[in-house]
Design an enzyme around this catalytic site. Structure first.
Site, PDB file in Angstrom:
ATOM      1  N   LEU A   6      -8.134  14.945  17.118  1.00 60.98           N
ATOM      2  CA  LEU A   6      -7.636  16.069  16.308  1.00 60.98           C
ATOM      3  C   LEU A   6      -8.262  17.379  16.785  1.00 60.98           C
ATOM      4  O   LEU A   6      -9.471  17.583  16.672  1.00 60.98           O
ATOM      5  CB  LEU A   6      -7.967  15.847  14.836  1.00 60.98           C
ATOM      6  N   ALA A   8      -6.381  20.673  16.514  1.00 61.35           N
ATOM      7  CA  ALA A   8      -5.419  21.749  16.257  1.00 61.35           C
ATOM      8  C   ALA A   8      -6.018  22.901  15.457  1.00 61.35           C
ATOM      9  O   ALA A   8      -5.475  23.998  15.444  1.00 61.35           O
ATOM     10  CB  ALA A   8      -4.203  21.195  15.518  1.00 61.35           C
ATOM     11  N   ARG A  13     -14.466  29.633  11.258  1.00 61.54           N
ATOM     12  CA  ARG A  13     -15.882  30.006  11.151  1.00 61.54           C
ATOM     13  C   ARG A  13     -16.507  30.379  12.495  1.00 61.54           C
ATOM     14  O   ARG A  13     -17.634  30.854  12.561  1.00 61.54           O
ATOM     15  CB  ARG A  13     -16.671  28.861  10.488  1.00 61.54           C
ATOM     16  N   ASN A 175     -19.223  11.290   6.063  1.00 61.59           N
ATOM     17  CA  ASN A 175     -18.166  10.874   6.982  1.00 61.59           C
ATOM     18  C   ASN A 175     -18.379  11.532   8.336  1.00 61.59           C
ATOM     19  O   ASN A 175     -18.436  12.754   8.439  1.00 61.59           O
ATOM     20  CB  ASN A 175     -16.825  11.291   6.363  1.00 61.59           C
ATOM     21  N   LYS A 357     -24.401  33.890  53.203  1.00 60.63           N
ATOM     22  CA  LYS A 357     -23.071  33.599  52.669  1.00 60.63           C
ATOM     23  C   LYS A 357     -22.202  32.972  53.750  1.00 60.63           C
ATOM     24  O   LYS A 357     -22.191  33.467  54.883  1.00 60.63           O
ATOM     25  CB  LYS A 357     -22.426  34.886  52.172  1.00 60.63           C
ATOM     26  N   SER A 411     -36.854  42.173  64.047  1.00 59.34           N
ATOM     27  CA  SER A 411     -36.756  42.770  62.714  1.00 59.34           C
ATOM     28  C   SER A 411     -35.852  43.984  62.702  1.00 59.34           C
ATOM     29  O   SER A 411     -35.801  44.751  63.654  1.00 59.34           O
ATOM     30  CB  SER A 411     -38.144  43.196  62.237  1.00 59.34           C
ATOM     31  N   GLY A 429     -36.497  44.418  68.152  1.00 56.50           N
ATOM     32  CA  GLY A 429     -36.476  44.939  66.784  1.00 56.50           C
ATOM     33  C   GLY A 429     -35.770  46.284  66.692  1.00 56.50           C
ATOM     34  O   GLY A 429     -35.867  47.103  67.602  1.00 56.50           O
TER      35      GLY A 429
HETATM   36  C1  UD1 Z   1     -13.837  16.683   8.333  1.00 56.44           C
HETATM   37  C2  UD1 Z   1     -13.664  15.593   7.317  1.00 56.44           C
HETATM   38  C3  UD1 Z   1     -15.004  15.342   6.628  1.00 56.44           C
HETATM   39  C4  UD1 Z   1     -16.033  14.945   7.659  1.00 56.44           C
HETATM   40  C5  UD1 Z   1     -16.120  15.990   8.777  1.00 56.44           C
HETATM   41  C6  UD1 Z   1     -16.965  15.460   9.907  1.00 56.44           C
HETATM   42  C7  UD1 Z   1     -11.368  15.784   6.472  1.00 56.44           C
HETATM   43  C8  UD1 Z   1     -10.493  16.200   5.359  1.00 56.44           C
HETATM   44  N1  UD1 Z   1     -12.687  15.990   6.339  1.00 56.44           N
HETATM   45  O1  UD1 Z   1     -14.200  17.854   7.668  1.00 56.44           O
HETATM   46  O2  UD1 Z   1     -14.884  14.312   5.674  1.00 56.44           O
HETATM   47  O3  UD1 Z   1     -17.296  14.790   7.062  1.00 56.44           O
HETATM   48  O4  UD1 Z   1     -14.805  16.281   9.310  1.00 56.44           O
HETATM   49  O5  UD1 Z   1     -17.181  16.418  10.873  1.00 56.44           O
HETATM   50  O6  UD1 Z   1     -10.874  15.256   7.449  1.00 56.44           O
HETATM   51  N2  UD1 Z   1      -7.849  19.695  12.495  1.00 56.44           N
HETATM   52  C9  UD1 Z   1      -6.528  19.673  12.906  1.00 56.44           C
HETATM   53  N3  UD1 Z   1      -5.574  20.102  12.043  1.00 56.44           N
HETATM   54  C10 UD1 Z   1      -5.848  20.555  10.796  1.00 56.44           C
HETATM   55  C11 UD1 Z   1      -7.211  20.588  10.386  1.00 56.44           C
HETATM   56  C12 UD1 Z   1      -8.175  20.131  11.238  1.00 56.44           C
HETATM   57  O7  UD1 Z   1      -6.234  19.284  14.022  1.00 56.44           O
HETATM   58  O8  UD1 Z   1      -4.920  20.917  10.051  1.00 56.44           O
HETATM   59  C13 UD1 Z   1      -8.892  19.234  13.434  1.00 56.44           C
HETATM   60  C14 UD1 Z   1      -9.894  20.328  13.753  1.00 56.44           C
HETATM   61  O9  UD1 Z   1      -9.518  21.022  14.931  1.00 56.44           O
HETATM   62  C15 UD1 Z   1     -11.183  19.562  13.919  1.00 56.44           C
HETATM   63  C16 UD1 Z   1     -10.992  18.294  13.093  1.00 56.44           C
HETATM   64  O10 UD1 Z   1      -9.614  18.187  12.838  1.00 56.44           O
HETATM   65  O11 UD1 Z   1     -11.413  19.213  15.254  1.00 56.44           O
HETATM   66  C17 UD1 Z   1     -11.760  18.341  11.787  1.00 56.44           C
HETATM   67  O12 UD1 Z   1     -11.306  19.411  11.014  1.00 56.44           O
HETATM   68  P1  UD1 Z   1     -12.275  20.354  10.187  1.00 56.44           P
HETATM   69  O13 UD1 Z   1     -11.452  21.371   9.506  1.00 56.44           O
HETATM   70  O14 UD1 Z   1     -13.378  20.813  11.020  1.00 56.44           O
HETATM   71  O15 UD1 Z   1     -12.795  19.303   9.098  1.00 56.44           O
HETATM   72  P2  UD1 Z   1     -14.166  19.337   8.315  1.00 56.44           P
HETATM   73  O16 UD1 Z   1     -14.048  20.287   7.184  1.00 56.44           O
HETATM   74  O17 UD1 Z   1     -15.285  19.506   9.232  1.00 56.44           O
HETATM   75 CA    CA Z   2     -15.464  20.027  11.377  1.00 59.77          CA
END
Ligand code: UD1
Ligand code: CA
Length: 462
Positions: A6, A8, A13, A175, A357, A411, A429
């Site tokens: 994942l 996207a 932040r 998690n 170089k 030199s 030189g």
């Molecule tokens: C998520 C978990 C949380 C866990 C934590 C661990 C969920 C709801 N929560 O929280 O339980 O403890 O990761 O690091 O899953 N992403 C997408 N599409 C979206 C949203 C997110 O692709 O719509 C991807 C982000 O790019 C990221 C990953 O999913 O790489 C996690 O998303 P993020 O928003 O960082 O979740 P956390 O709040 O950290």
């Molecule tokens: Ca995260």
């Protein structure tokens, strides 16, 4: 088994225009680590869910992976998994899902999670609906909390911090963002869960609650090292993750016979390879595909990038070597700059404030002080004096300088390229050399020095 990564999310932040997963750790994008971990964890068939900066992510990682675009990258992690449904829906198998912002998870953990499923099946005769990577953290802030059936490893729910009751927030098991789910159950659950009331997002973590309500079993798998589950949500967490990975790499090489002095100051990237008896001093940077052979010593503050250093090469402090090869026993620095496509031959010495170089030095060549050698070939045993410059650029084109064996370049001489100096040629030189110098010849270009008696005194005394 297939895997979905994942990636996207926008990474709000991070306060960055670049997609979060492309921010670098030790010279590689964060997502590179995750993809590597999955692959080394034994899974080849990998899909990446992209959204923010999708094109940039695809371009970075190429067509080794399948890509699926999440139309609404704020839809939540379950929405992201659904975006890739065509990749996995038809398999009657398990699916690994991993967050793209979890670069510290190890491939051993990925393997062990898969093994865990098989073991439970073999010994307990239980077919699990899923396994979730967890860890117990001192400070669980920001992570989803793991709610378990007391006294077991069965997970009942995962509660996101924003939706958690004060009591649930006290849970310290979190998690880790790595899951293995049985596909038929996952598919069913993903279509049943509802968006979070707090954020409007569809949480992947909510599939657990649904599956449990259907009587399916999900277990936790505890990471062997709590740092593994670190999610990188801020630039500070990026720095933190980088530090952990850096020290892990240093420890890995130390166990293979490399000495590091003040290791907390040494930068080493994942594609670097070191041999035993290599010695690395403080503030050294080893970057890219650098390879150091046995007995190489790299002293304080040196930067070596994409270069190969053969046995017993010594790099003195504050030297920079890029895209080059230094042969055995050669010495570089202090304060030398070896630029791209240079080869420094065996036992040669490139010393203080010498820049080289696109040049090839034979064996035992010496260029020990204040020189610029570019686009040149220098034969065995040749001495390049202090301040020698190859004038390789005429304002339009670069030209080559060919210096034979055992040549003496005095030199401060200027070698105006294109030019050839034969073996045993001698350049006095201070000469500006604009013609080829044949073998064994002496080249002197020098205006007459005049000595005027008493003139010094006249000029200096009022
Ligand atoms: C998520 C978990 C949380 C866990 C934590 C661990 C969920 C709801 N929560 O929280 O339980 O403890 O990761 O690091 O899953 N992403 C997408 N599409 C979206 C949203 C997110 O692709 O719509 C991807 C982000 O790019 C990221 C990953 O999913 O790489 C996690 O998303 P993020 O928003 O960082 O979740 P956390 O709040 O950290
Ligand atoms: Ca995260």
């Amino acid at each position: 088994m297939k895997a979905v990564v994942l990636a996207a999310g926008k990474g709000t932040r991070f306060k960055s225009d670049k997609p979060k997963v492309l921010h670098e750790i030790l010279g590689k994008p964060m997502l590179w680590y995750v993809l590597n971990t999955v692959r080394q964890g034994g899974i080849e068939d990998i899909a990446v869910v992209v959204g923010h900066g999708a094109e940039e992510v695809k371009k970075t990682f190429g067509d080794e992976f399948a890509y699926f675009v999440q139309e609404n990258p704020k839809g939540g992690t379950a929405d992201a998994v659904l975006a890739s449904v065509d990749f996995w829906r038809n398999a009657e198998d398990y699916l690994l899902i991993i967050n793209g912002d979890s670069p510290l998870v190890t491939s051993d953990t990925i393997k062990n999670m898969q093994r865990f499923l098989t073991l439970v099946e073999e010994y307990e005769k239980v077919e699990l609906a899923g396994v979730v990577l967890t860890s117990v953290l001192q400070d669980p802030t920001g992570y989803g909390r793991i709610v378990k059936e007391e006294g077991t490893d069965r997970i009942l729910r995962i509660v996101e911090e924003k939706d958690a009751t004060p009591q649930e927030r006290n849970i310290r098991e979190v998690n880790g963002g790595v899951y293995i789910f049985y596909i038929p159950y996952l598919l069913e659950a993903l279509f049943k869960i509802k968006p979070s009331e707090a954020t409007g997002e569809l949480y992947l973590t909510d599939v657990v609650d649904y599956m449990v309500s259907k009587g399916y079993e999900i277990r936790s798998f505890m990471a062997s090292d709590p740092t593994e589950v670190l999610g990188v949500n801020t630039r500070w967490e990026l720095s933190f993750a980088e530090n952990i990975l850096r020290l892990k790499l240093i420890k890995y090489w130390a166990q293979r016979g490399v000495t590091f002095h003040i290791p907390e100051t040494v930068w080493i990237e994942p594609d670097v390879s070191l041999s035993k008896n290599v010695e690395v001093y403080p503030n050294v940077f080893l970057k890219g595909r650098t390879r150091l052979s046995e007995g190489v010593v790299v002293k304080t503050g040196a930067v070596v990038r994409d270069s190969e250093l053969s046995e017993n090469v010594v790099v003195e402090p504050y030297s920079v070597i890029e895209k080059s090869k230094v042969e055995r026993g050669a010495k570089v620095g202090p304060y030398a700059h070896i630029r791209e496509r240079t080869r420094v031959g065996e036992k040669s010495e490139v010393g203080n404030f010498v820049e080289v170089k696109r040049s090839t030095f034979g064996k035992r060549v010496k260029a020990k002080h204040l020189a610029y050698i570019g686009d040149a070939e220098v034969g065995d045993g040749t001495n390049v004096g202090a301040g020698v410059v190859t004038a390789n650029y005429d304002g339009r084109k670069k030209h080559r300088t060919e210096i034979g064996k055992n040549v003496f370049v005095g030199s401060n001489s200027l070698l105006v390229a294109p030019i050839k100096l034969g073996d045993f040629a001698y350049v006095a030189g201070g000469s500006v050399v604009t013609k080829d110098v044949p073998e064994e010849a002496l080249a002197v270009e020098r205006a007459e020095l005049r000595i005027l008696k008493g003139r010094g005194k006249k000029l200096l005394k009022p």
